[in-house]
Write a protein that holds these residues in place. Sequence first.
Motif, mmCIF file in Angstrom:
data_model
loop_
_atom_site.group_PDB
_atom_site.id
_atom_site.type_symbol
_atom_site.label_atom_id
_atom_site.label_comp_id
_atom_site.label_asym_id
_atom_site.label_seq_id
_atom_site.Cartn_x
_atom_site.Cartn_y
_atom_site.Cartn_z
ATOM 1 N N LYS A 130 -26.435 10.773 11.565
ATOM 2 C CA LYS A 130 -27.300 9.664 11.972
ATOM 3 C C LYS A 130 -27.068 8.441 11.092
ATOM 4 N N GLU A 156 -23.927 6.701 12.235
ATOM 5 C CA GLU A 156 -24.153 5.970 13.480
ATOM 6 C C GLU A 156 -24.908 4.668 13.244
ATOM 7 N N GLU A 160 -23.387 0.918 14.077
ATOM 8 C CA GLU A 160 -24.039 0.007 15.009
ATOM 9 C C GLU A 160 -24.549 -1.257 14.337
#
Length: 439
Positions: free
Chosen positions: A311, A314, A318
Amino acid sequence: MKETPLSNCERRFLLRAIEEKKRLDGRQTYDYRNIRISFGTDYGCCIVELGKTRVLGQVSCELVSPKLNRATEGILFFNLELSQMAAPAFEPGRQSDLLVKLNRLLERCLRNSKCIDTESLCVVAGEKVWQIRVDLHLLNHDGNIIDAASIAAIVALCHFRRPDVSVQGDEVTLYTPEERDPVPLSIHHMPICVSFAFFQQGTYLLVDPNEREERVMDGLLVIAMNKHREICTIQSSGGIMLLKDQVLRCSKIAGVKVAEITELILKALENDQKVRKEGGKFGFAESIANQRITAFKMEKAPIDTSDVEEKAEEIIAEAEPPSEVVSTPVLWTPGTAQIGEGVENSWGDLEDSEKEDDEGGGDEAIILDSIKMDTGVEVSDIGSQDAPIILSDSEEEEMIILEPDKNPKKIRTQTTSAKQEKAPSKKPVKRRKKKRAAN
């Protein structure tokens, strides 16, 4: 303080609800209020809550001489106190008729029923026996005191542990809890009182009446019974005539209620003993719900940390990359630097009076500097004649005296208007000292 009487409207409302088999707290006719038992840190201390009625029970023991007619039996003593903390109508330092009746009923229920083996309390026949004292304090009154007091008394006696003793000849040795484990009392059975309130001359019946229902009742029937359905004592008050069938029906209801309460007491004692053996937390503070102490306490939620790294990657992928422009520091004066534009001054502009003080201080410093320069020149010229010089440091004037001359030359400088209003700032004083040191 006298008890506040019920109004006629309240009385009619309560009686009308009882006739319709309804109660103010939503219970049915034969329902008991919720019973809650909590134990203290010491053995023999407990609090019993019967709805909003709360009773504190405390058991203590002492070695005393026995009674002459019962040389091999211990002594049991029960004491119930009704304080103003429970209800304003109770008067301190005075035994009311209600208190005397409750104490007598407790003694008949617990002592006369032989629920405790008093012969096991004997240490030396005719000389030393244990005196067990049960103190009951009513903390809050909301009806049915005798039921709550009887439950608190029997629970405290079951939970109590007396110190162990040994007898060697005429010597009696008393051991502390650290030396030997305390000994529980020998209890044969657990008598519990169940109260029945009658209305309309015995037409209607309620179990466990609360405080408002007790005010409008016509009579009260108290039955003390154990789980073996043995009646220990029975008492009727209020002056109503009860039929045999009514008493038998009440005894059957009492047998069911006593069995339920006895099971609840045994379960509470077992849980407390289990917590003490495991070394857990116990006492009144631990029995209070967390929401009552910390209203904003939130329950702990489980957190899954198995895929935290994925996580995080990610989120980083992003996210927008940081800007490559780096702000360069701005040098305003030597020794200072500024990066960025900063924040607007939150102090606001200086007031007019502060500005005037600053401007006046600057002018004063300039005038003083010019005066010191002039005086310094004169002193240096005259000082070449090897004459002593006396300088006067006065806040109002500056004076130079030359002693060798018959007519000494005086130099007087007038102070400025700003100097009369307030003393000069520290900076002019420092400059004056420097000039004199140089001269």
